[in-house]
Design an enzyme around this catalytic site. Structure first.
Site, mmCIF file in Angstrom:
data_model
loop_
_atom_site.group_PDB
_atom_site.id
_atom_site.type_symbol
_atom_site.label_atom_id
_atom_site.label_comp_id
_atom_site.label_asym_id
_atom_site.label_seq_id
_atom_site.Cartn_x
_atom_site.Cartn_y
_atom_site.Cartn_z
ATOM 1 N N SER A 47 0.819 -1.216 0.000
ATOM 2 C CA SER A 47 0.000 0.000 0.000
ATOM 3 C C SER A 47 0.852 1.264 0.000
ATOM 4 O O SER A 47 0.364 2.351 -0.332
ATOM 5 C CB SER A 47 -0.912 0.010 1.229
ATOM 6 O OG SER A 47 -0.148 -0.028 2.423
ATOM 7 N N LYS A 48 2.124 1.142 0.364
ATOM 8 C CA LYS A 48 2.986 2.316 0.479
ATOM 9 C C LYS A 48 3.330 2.952 -0.870
ATOM 10 O O LYS A 48 3.787 4.091 -0.918
ATOM 11 C CB LYS A 48 4.270 1.951 1.234
ATOM 12 C CG LYS A 48 4.033 1.501 2.663
ATOM 13 C CD LYS A 48 3.353 2.564 3.510
ATOM 14 C CE LYS A 48 3.284 2.149 4.974
ATOM 15 N NZ LYS A 48 2.681 3.188 5.832
ATOM 16 N N ASP A 49 3.102 2.222 -1.973
ATOM 17 C CA ASP A 49 3.283 2.830 -3.297
ATOM 18 C C ASP A 49 2.434 4.090 -3.422
ATOM 19 O O ASP A 49 2.837 5.078 -4.046
ATOM 20 C CB ASP A 49 2.848 1.857 -4.397
ATOM 21 C CG ASP A 49 3.869 0.773 -4.673
ATOM 22 O OD1 ASP A 49 4.883 0.713 -3.964
ATOM 23 O OD2 ASP A 49 3.635 -0.018 -5.605
ATOM 24 N N ALA A 52 4.072 7.061 -1.503
ATOM 25 C CA ALA A 52 5.351 7.444 -2.100
ATOM 26 C C ALA A 52 5.120 8.295 -3.344
ATOM 27 O O ALA A 52 5.712 9.374 -3.499
ATOM 28 C CB ALA A 52 6.172 6.208 -2.446
ATOM 29 N N THR A 79 7.569 1.356 2.826
ATOM 30 C CA THR A 79 7.600 2.728 2.309
ATOM 31 C C THR A 79 8.932 2.994 1.616
ATOM 32 O O THR A 79 8.986 3.620 0.552
ATOM 33 C CB THR A 79 7.390 3.754 3.425
ATOM 34 O OG1 THR A 79 6.147 3.476 4.078
ATOM 35 C CG2 THR A 79 7.350 5.174 2.880
#
Length: 346
Positions: A47-49, A52, A79
């Site tokens: 999910s950190k895409d 970012a 992340t």
């Protein structure tokens, strides 16, 4: 044969619009319907895409980030990988301060993306000069033309999920969602998603997942930061030893704490039964869902979405490694009997 070539300009165009998958065996006996929002389908496998890309593009739009600059961040691994991926494509240098609790797999992945990695001790206070928070701040002060993402205290962390994850879940459930279960680390995923969903239907219950050894649940219930809640635990990317401003506690209805061992076994159970190779925090999210179901949190009309944040490949040296499980005291006769049989023929 003439026609248009159908190709993406880069992997960045693949971020978001992750699938919603109905769960079956893992939720057998739970009242209601349960769905996993599988964030491992992002190109960076988490999910950190989303944060970012959003934070970096906002910095570009505002003129804060220019060609040749350096991006610095604190991360438990996911992340950092997403930031390193975006940095590679956009041409920025990337420096990451990583918790020593992060799996060796995650650290190797960061290096493979060309990031410069500083591994910092996990079990020190947030204001200790060796902590990954302080190391990243120091790097930012020392390196000219650098920006510090600072996901724990960056409102854009929440905004990224308000603009993407929340609307996706609302559309995918045709507005029928009744409960959201999501892990809270920085708090960006649960907070941004919750804000959007609550705007559509205030009756939706937002159920946060916390770790034993973290301060988040008690802070949510008492508005007090209690250092006595802090002690070492193993789950990565879940819970905190500080209060991130990227967590909107008012948007969250309650927190449920899960144990390291239970979350590890649940992740392995998901992989064996649902065919979804998920990470440690995904196991934590479904373990919390199980505990909530046992307490009567759901009924036959419930439509529950559980966010699975990342991919199991990040944990090959941990929860999917029998030696590590043994060292933690997580394996017993029952769990060992359930693992895949391997026999070497000579």
């Amino acid at each position: 044969m003439n026609g248009e070539i159908k190709a993406y300009n880069s992997v960045l165009e693949l971020i978001g619009e992750t699938p919603l998958i109905k769960l079956s065996e893992t939720v057998a006996g739970f009242p209601g319907d349960f769905y996993a929002k599988v964030e491992a389908f992002n190109p960076g496998h988490s999910s950190k895409d989303r944060i970012a890309l959003h934070i970096i593009e906002e910095a570009e739009r505002k003129g804060i980030l220019k060609p040749g600059d350096t991006i610095i961040e604190t991360t438990s691994g996911n992340t950092g990988f997403s930031i390193a991926m975006v940095s590679r494509i956009k041409g920025y240098e990337c420096i990451l301060a990583v918790s020593s609790k992060s799996s060796a797999d995650k650290i190797d992945m960061l290096k493979s993306m060309g990031a410069k990695v500083y591994v910092c001790p996990a079990h020190v206070s947030a204001d200790d000069p060796r902590s990954y928070y302080q190391v990243a701040k120091r790097m930012h002060e020392e390196i000219k033309n650098s920006i510090y993402i600072n996901q724990y205290f960056n409102e854009l962390n929440i905004e990224a999920h308000y603009l993407t994850t929340g609307p996706e879940i609302w559309r995918q459930t045709a507005g029928q969602i009744t409960h959201l279960v999501a892990c809270s680390g920085t708090g960006g995923t649960i907070s941004g998603t919750a804000r959007f969903l609550k705007e559509q239907n205030p009756a939706i219950k937002i159920l946060g997942v916390d770790a034993y050894g973290s301060v988040l649940q008690k802070y949510h219930e008492t508005q007090e930061f209690d250092k006595n809640e802090i002690y070492p635990y193993r789950i990565e990317g879940l819970g905190k030893n500080l209060i991130p401003t990227a967590t909107d506690f008012e948007a969250i209805d309650s927190f449920t704490k899960v144990k390291d061992e239970d979350a590890a076994h649940m992740a392995r159970f998901i992989s064996r039964t649902e065919g979804l190779f998920v990470g440690y925090t995904s196991g934590a999210a479904l373990q919390a869902t199980k505990q909530l179901a046992a307490k009567g949190a759901f009924d036959e009309n419930s439509k529950v979405v559980v966010i699975f944040p990342d991919h199991g490949s990040r944990y090959m040296s941990k929860i999917y490694n029998e030696k590590w499980m043994d060292e933690q005291g997580f394996n017993d006769a029952k769990s060992l009997s359930e693992t895949q049989h391997i026999e070497y023929i000579k």
